[in-house]
Each structure stands twice: as C-alpha cells, then as structure tokens.
Design a protein around this motif. Structure first.
Motif, PDB file in Angstrom:
ATOM      1  N   VAL A 183      10.541  -8.442   0.419  1.00 19.13           N
ATOM      2  CA  VAL A 183       9.088  -8.361   0.609  1.00 19.13           C
ATOM      3  C   VAL A 183       8.717  -8.874   1.995  1.00 19.13           C
ATOM      4  O   VAL A 183       7.940  -8.243   2.728  1.00 19.13           O
ATOM      5  CB  VAL A 183       8.352  -9.158  -0.481  1.00 19.13           C
ATOM      6  CG1 VAL A 183       6.870  -9.282  -0.145  1.00 19.13           C
ATOM      7  CG2 VAL A 183       8.509  -8.481  -1.838  1.00 19.13           C
ATOM      8  N   ASP A 184       9.277 -10.009   2.375  1.00 24.63           N
ATOM      9  CA  ASP A 184       8.929 -10.635   3.656  1.00 24.63           C
ATOM     10  C   ASP A 184       9.491  -9.888   4.862  1.00 24.63           C
ATOM     11  O   ASP A 184       9.061 -10.123   6.001  1.00 24.63           O
ATOM     12  CB  ASP A 184       9.438 -12.077   3.689  1.00 24.63           C
ATOM     13  CG  ASP A 184       8.709 -12.974   2.704  1.00 24.63           C
ATOM     14  OD1 ASP A 184       7.616 -12.594   2.249  1.00 24.63           O
ATOM     15  OD2 ASP A 184       9.259 -14.056   2.374  1.00 24.63           O
ATOM     16  N   ALA A 185      10.461  -8.977   4.624  1.00 23.80           N
ATOM     17  CA  ALA A 185      11.029  -8.199   5.728  1.00 23.80           C
ATOM     18  C   ALA A 185      10.055  -7.155   6.257  1.00 23.80           C
ATOM     19  O   ALA A 185      10.231  -6.630   7.359  1.00 23.80           O
ATOM     20  CB  ALA A 185      12.317  -7.505   5.274  1.00 23.80           C
ATOM     21  N   ARG A 186       9.031  -6.848   5.501  1.00 22.69           N
ATOM     22  CA  ARG A 186       8.050  -5.818   5.885  1.00 22.69           C
ATOM     23  C   ARG A 186       7.313  -6.230   7.153  1.00 22.69           C
ATOM     24  O   ARG A 186       6.748  -7.314   7.240  1.00 22.69           O
ATOM     25  CB  ARG A 186       7.067  -5.607   4.727  1.00 22.69           C
ATOM     26  CG  ARG A 186       5.898  -4.667   5.015  1.00 22.69           C
ATOM     27  CD  ARG A 186       6.350  -3.220   5.110  1.00 22.69           C
ATOM     28  NE  ARG A 186       5.222  -2.329   5.101  1.00 22.69           N
ATOM     29  CZ  ARG A 186       4.473  -2.027   6.170  1.00 22.69           C
ATOM     30  NH1 ARG A 186       4.745  -2.587   7.349  1.00 22.69           N
ATOM     31  NH2 ARG A 186       3.469  -1.188   6.060  1.00 22.69           N
ATOM     32  N   ARG A 187       7.368  -5.360   8.164  1.00 20.90           N
ATOM     33  CA  ARG A 187       6.686  -5.590   9.429  1.00 20.90           C
ATOM     34  C   ARG A 187       5.949  -4.323   9.857  1.00 20.90           C
ATOM     35  O   ARG A 187       6.342  -3.211   9.519  1.00 20.90           O
ATOM     36  CB  ARG A 187       7.688  -5.968  10.533  1.00 20.90           C
ATOM     37  CG  ARG A 187       8.432  -7.270  10.300  1.00 20.90           C
ATOM     38  CD  ARG A 187       7.549  -8.480  10.573  1.00 20.90           C
ATOM     39  NE  ARG A 187       8.312  -9.729  10.518  1.00 20.90           N
ATOM     40  CZ  ARG A 187       8.593 -10.400   9.424  1.00 20.90           C
ATOM     41  NH1 ARG A 187       8.149  -9.928   8.252  1.00 20.90           N
ATOM     42  NH2 ARG A 187       9.282 -11.516   9.439  1.00 20.90           N
ATOM     43  N   GLU A 188       4.883  -4.526  10.643  1.00 22.97           N
ATOM     44  CA  GLU A 188       4.128  -3.396  11.175  1.00 22.97           C
ATOM     45  C   GLU A 188       4.574  -3.022  12.582  1.00 22.97           C
ATOM     46  O   GLU A 188       4.564  -1.855  12.952  1.00 22.97           O
ATOM     47  CB  GLU A 188       2.631  -3.719  11.180  1.00 22.97           C
ATOM     48  CG  GLU A 188       1.975  -3.620   9.808  1.00 22.97           C
ATOM     49  CD  GLU A 188       1.851  -2.182   9.303  1.00 22.97           C
ATOM     50  OE1 GLU A 188       2.048  -1.244  10.098  1.00 22.97           O
ATOM     51  OE2 GLU A 188       1.574  -1.996   8.108  1.00 22.97           O
ATOM     52  N   ASP A 189       4.943  -4.019  13.406  1.00 23.24           N
ATOM     53  CA  ASP A 189       5.256  -3.743  14.805  1.00 23.24           C
ATOM     54  C   ASP A 189       6.512  -4.492  15.224  1.00 23.24           C
ATOM     55  O   ASP A 189       6.456  -5.695  15.524  1.00 23.24           O
ATOM     56  CB  ASP A 189       4.067  -4.164  15.681  1.00 23.24           C
ATOM     57  CG  ASP A 189       4.251  -3.749  17.137  1.00 23.24           C
ATOM     58  OD1 ASP A 189       5.072  -2.842  17.387  1.00 23.24           O
ATOM     59  OD2 ASP A 189       3.580  -4.337  18.007  1.00 23.24           O
ATOM     60  N   PRO A 190       7.670  -3.818  15.222  1.00 20.24           N
ATOM     61  CA  PRO A 190       7.837  -2.421  14.824  1.00 20.24           C
ATOM     62  C   PRO A 190       7.883  -2.292  13.299  1.00 20.24           C
ATOM     63  O   PRO A 190       8.212  -3.264  12.594  1.00 20.24           O
ATOM     64  CB  PRO A 190       9.186  -2.057  15.449  1.00 20.24           C
ATOM     65  CG  PRO A 190       9.947  -3.335  15.427  1.00 20.24           C
ATOM     66  CD  PRO A 190       8.934  -4.414  15.697  1.00 20.24           C
TER      67      PRO A 190
END
Length: 255
Positions: free
Chosen positions: A164-171
C-alpha cells in the motif's frame, strides 16, 4: 503459521468447555519456521502449517534424524497482489520468477501493465511464504539480493501495508507482494481497507475458493497438519490428525 492460528482457536472451542481459559491455550502462533523447529526438537507434537517446510528446515530435520509427515487438511494457495488502482490484472509464472529471482523488470509495462515503476516486496527467509517461493519459483535459487536488502517485509501484515505504501504519484509507482489466500482475504479489509489492494490473476486464473479447490489456479495448495513420521498410531498427535480429518474437525476448518 500465522494464518493457521484460527484453527487453534476453533479446535480449542470444539474440544474444551473453558476454550480460551484452558491452561494450555496458546496466546499466539509460533510462526511457520519456529513451529517446525519446535516439532523437530520434540517441544511440540503437532503443528498446523499453511506451507511446506523450507529447505533450511528440511536440512535441520535431516540433521536431527527426523522425518516430517504433512497431512493436507484444507485448501489454500499462494497469491500475488498489487495496489487497488493498478490497471494490471495478470502475471505469468515466468514473469513472477523473473521479478523475484533476476530482478528483471523495473516497470509494470514490461509485464503488460501500465507505465509505472514496479516495487516488488519479498518475505524474510524464516517465513512460511519463503517456502512457497521455493516450491513454485526459486527452483533451487534465491530471491534477488537487491530485493532482499531493500524491500523485505518481516511480517505477514507488513507486506500488505508495505505494498500500500509503495504507491506513488511522481513517478507513478505500484507495489507487488505475495501472501496466503485465506490470510489475505481475512486481514486486508481490516488492516488497509477493502479497496487498497487487489489480487492478481496468475496465468489468467483468478484465485477463488473454486479455482483453488479444483486446482485450476496454478499456485493452489493446502494447509497441513504436520507430525513426526515416527509418531505412534495411538499417539495424541495421530489422534489429532484423525480428528482434523473427521466431520467435526473439518467443521473447525470451515469455520
């Protein structure tokens, strides 16, 4: 195993009127690796395991002159999951092996997914999930050292939160992790919410009760009652195996 502790609760509830107040009722599970250790040393007579023993455990048993006997008592499976909004739907067995053994991919689009970074999480060596990796993917090899050093989840619950915490927007980044089907279904909604993660198909087959039971899901397996092979037929351990395979024992499994 962490995911088989509910069997312990169900069995004590079925056999003892004082249930959780029984003087031998365990406060927690010992986890897969250490449960096998206790069985090999003679400290325990029987264990409930969600995975087969790792090669390290088999070597330890052989050195102690102990043969382990695994009796299937329930269906279960290894599952892979990612972030809930990841458009990826499916992985092949070869892709999974390439990720974890060779660290071959850095982007989900290399596996037919979106243009997003890939962050794969693995479990520690002394975990039941490691035994499943050995059984299905490692083929005598090891998880790639970069993954072991950088993204090892040290608990069954933490691999869920880590992805869950691996989710990033940029990149844009999506995680990848693995666990036990039953544990994933029971724990994910409470721990991270019902939509934070999603199960992936493997070889085009979704992990469901039906596909695991009929074997069409390629990572289907069992939960086991495990005893030492030299346990006498009239021993409490053998009697417990007989109970778990009986109608009443299978009701414990179902519950």
């Amino acid at each position: 195993s962490t995911s088989t502790y509910p069997y312990t609760m169900a069995v004590y509830g079925a056999l003892f009127s004082n249930y959780g107040n029984h003087p031998q009722f365990p406060d927690s599970n010992s986890k897969s690796f250490y449960s096998y250790d206790r069985l090999i040393s003679g400290e325990a007579d029987i264990l409930f395991a969600s995975t087969k023993p790792t090669q390290d455990t088999l070597d330890k048993a052989a050195a102690a002159g102990v043969e382990l006997e695994l009796i299937p008592m329930a269906y279960d499976a290894m599952v892979f999951f990612t972030n809930g909004d990841n458009p990826a739907e499916n992985l092949t067995m070869e892709q999974i092996r390439s990720v974890y053994v060779y660290n071959a991919y850095t982007n989900w689009n290399q596996m037919g997914g979106p243009d997003a970074r890939l962050t794969p999480y693995c479990r520690n060596r002394d975990s039941g999930s490691q035994a499943q990796m050995e059984e299905f993917f490692l083929q005598g090899g090891e998880i790639h050292p970069d993954i072991q050093q950088e993204t090892t989840s040290v608990a069954m619950a933490s691999v869920l939160t880590d992805v869950v915490d691996a989710r990033r927007e940029d990149p844009l980044t999506y995680g990848l992790g693995y666990s036990i089907y039953y544990y994933y279904l029971q724990t994910t909604p409470m721990l991270v919410g019902p939509d934070a993660l999603k199960l992936l198909k493997v070889e085009g087959v979704s992990p469901t009760d039906e596909t695991i039971a009929d074997g069409s899901y390629p990572l289907a397996g069992y939960n086991y009652a495990v005893v030492r092979a030299d346990a006498p037929e009239d021993s409490p351990a053998r009697r417990m195996v007989e109970f778990m395979l009986s109608e009443q024992g299978q009701l414990c499994v179902y519950n």
